[in-house]
Write an enzyme that holds these catalytic residues in place. Structure first.
Site, PDB file in Angstrom:
ATOM      1  N   SER A   6       0.857  -1.187   0.000  1.00 50.71           N
ATOM      2  CA  SER A   6       0.000   0.000   0.000  1.00 50.71           C
ATOM      3  C   SER A   6       0.890   1.231   0.000  1.00 50.71           C
ATOM      4  O   SER A   6       2.107   1.133   0.046  1.00 50.71           O
ATOM      5  CB  SER A   6      -0.882  -0.001   1.235  1.00 50.71           C
ATOM      6  N   LYS A   7       0.267   2.380  -0.039  1.00 50.61           N
ATOM      7  CA  LYS A   7       1.006   3.642  -0.059  1.00 50.61           C
ATOM      8  C   LYS A   7       1.958   3.744   1.115  1.00 50.61           C
ATOM      9  O   LYS A   7       3.023   4.330   1.026  1.00 50.61           O
ATOM     10  CB  LYS A   7       0.032   4.818  -0.023  1.00 50.61           C
ATOM     11  N   ARG A   8       1.525   3.175   2.252  1.00 53.07           N
ATOM     12  CA  ARG A   8       2.342   3.270   3.451  1.00 53.07           C
ATOM     13  C   ARG A   8       3.688   2.568   3.292  1.00 53.07           C
ATOM     14  O   ARG A   8       4.671   2.929   3.916  1.00 53.07           O
ATOM     15  CB  ARG A   8       1.605   2.672   4.656  1.00 53.07           C
TER      16      ARG A   8
END
Ligand code: GLU
Length: 465
Positions: free
Chosen positions: A243-245
């Site tokens: 994910s973006k994280r």
């Protein structure tokens, strides 16, 4: 045979970690075999493709140093070629016009699903010997469908996943051109891989499902079918989808976050590929070693800690003047100029062993180039009345002497010994006064780099010598 690989991103977003790894593996495979690496921009999804995303991909490739020998080719500039091949397939009876309306197709799909069948095109407009096609409806622009083989299997030996075989009756007749004449995604990929004489398609395994369709079209074109190597996905630190994280960010974000490209490359190389226990290697070594046999078919897991470890390693190895260019940029963004100040390359030489990334490095050396404001409690703790006369005398001595690390070192040591003190008793207040903090590398080295004038200016602010 000349090996030819390609990286074929769709410019619908930035170049992220997964894409960068695909690019790296395709690049390394070509380099290993003294082959050709091609960049192809798959921009036919006009609604989602943007020039900014194209630029982001080019920037990312450039930052990583993944140089291509041919391209970038843009699919939007190859429309005439796709249309030409579609015309050829129509002429050879390997594709056909389908006039089924959207409503008819939807109804067909619903009926099949209700009957528990996999929805598929029923072949209404597929020409067969002896078959009479329905009358062509007026005012309808047809789509073009590829005449997929009805039986048999389509199979390939995937270089990562092993043999994959699909029954042709699982595949229906793919639309290769829309009613407005524009070619569809899988078709463009096929024509490009054919025209660009790609020998090895290395790509994400989200394309496994497209492969049997692409192979069938290639065969219909009497084109050489390339080898396929489908890379498993990359999972986040937590084992979840990236994910973006954690990593599904632009590779340029890694630049922003202070990573060196060689650290990111080394890190990516080990995401799903191995060479024994080797963890740290140059791209030169990687290209020598890289093969498709040692790509793991299981998903690779992102590991930020390992990336940080590699980055710290490469920071230590990096040339000081190169680091200086990087850190100057970062300090300038904070409004801090390094020109005219202490020699940044030298300062970084002192600090690069201690930082995990370029931003930390910039943080650590900031004090050489700006006003410092030591905290009151630090001043109170280290600038105690008993040591002030020692510091004053020492400063006078320093001011009168030569400004080299050895001379500074001897003077400090002498002040310590002559006054029967412990070394930190003198070194700590010096640090607080010149750096604003109590932890620095060897204090004589710091003073030497900071320079005579600036050091004395800072000390005199407290000692009034
Ligand atoms: N354009 C596709 C993507 O970005 C890749 C197609 C391919 O490699 O065949 O996922």
């Amino acid at each position: 045979m000349m090996i030819r690989t390609r990286f074929a991103p769709s410019p619908t977003g930035f170049l992220h970690i997964g894409g960068a790894r695909t690019a790296l593996f395709s690049w390394a495979y070509a380099r290993h075999h003294q082959g050709v690496f091609i960049l192809r921009i798959e921009d036919t999804d006009v609604a989602r493709s943007t020039p900014e995303a194209v630029q982001a991909i080019l920037d990312g490739m450039n930052w990583l140093g993944l140089n291509y020998d041919e391209g970038p080719f843009y699919q939007m500039q190859r429309m005439d070629r796709y249309k030409q091949v579609i015309a050829q397939l129509l002429e050879e009876g390997k594709a056909y016009r389908c006039y089924s309306s959207r409503e008819a197709l939807d109804a067909m799909r619903e009926k099949q699903m209700a009957a528990g069948l996999k929805p598929r095109y029923d072949g209404t407009w597929r020409p067969e010997p002896g078959k009479t096609l329905p009358p062509v409806p007026g005012g309808v622009e047809p789509v073009i469908r590829f005449k997929n083989p009805l039986d048999g299997i389509v199979a390939w030996d995937d270089q990562v996943k092993g043999r994959i075989a699909i029954a042709n009756n699982e595949l229906d007749d793919l639309i290769i051109a829309r009613a407005d004449g524009t070619p569809t995604y899988n078709f463009c990929v096929v024509v490009d891989d054919w025209d660009m004489q790609i020998t090895h398609v290395i790509r994400g395994d989200d394309h496994v499902n497209n492969t049997p369709r692409q192979i069938n079209i290639l065969k219909a074109l009497n084109a050489q079918v390339p080898q396929y190597a489908h890379l498993s996905m990359i999972l986040g630190d937590d084992g979840q989808k990236l994910s973006k994280r954690h990593g599904a960010v632009s590779v340029m974000q890694y630049d922003e976050d202070g990573y060196l490209p060689e650290a990111v490359l080394n890190y990516l190389a080990r995401l799903g590929w191995s060479h024994g226990d080797d963890e740290i290697f140059s791209m030169e070594q990687f290209c020598t070693w890289f093969d498709l046999d040692h790509i793991t078919p299981s998903a690779a897991q992102f590991n930020t800690e390992k990336l940080n470890w590699l980055n710290a390693h490469y920071l230590k190895l990096a040339d000081n003047s190169r680091l200086a260019t990087e850190v100057t940029k970062r300090l300038a963004a904070r409004g801090i100029a390094t020109a005219g100040g202490p020699d940044l390359a030298g300062v970084l030489g002192l600090y690069k062993e201690r930082a995990a990334n370029l931003n930390e490095l910039a943080d650590a050396v900031e004090y050489f180039y700006r006003q410092i404001h030591p905290a009151d409690d630090l001043l109170g703790k280290h600038l105690t009345p008993d040591v002030m006369p020692v510091l004053k005398a020492l400063t006078e001595k320093l001011a009168a002497g030569e400004w080299t690390q050895a001379v500074l070192h001897d003077a400090i040591q002498e002040a310590v010994t002559a006054n029967g003190l412990k070394f930190p008793k003198v070194a700590m207040p010096l640090r607080v006064m010149v750096a604003g903090i109590a932890q620095t590398p060897s204090v004589d080295a710091v003073l030497a780099l900071l320079g005579r004038d600036e050091t004395l200016r800072r000390l005199n602010g407290y000692l009034g010598v």
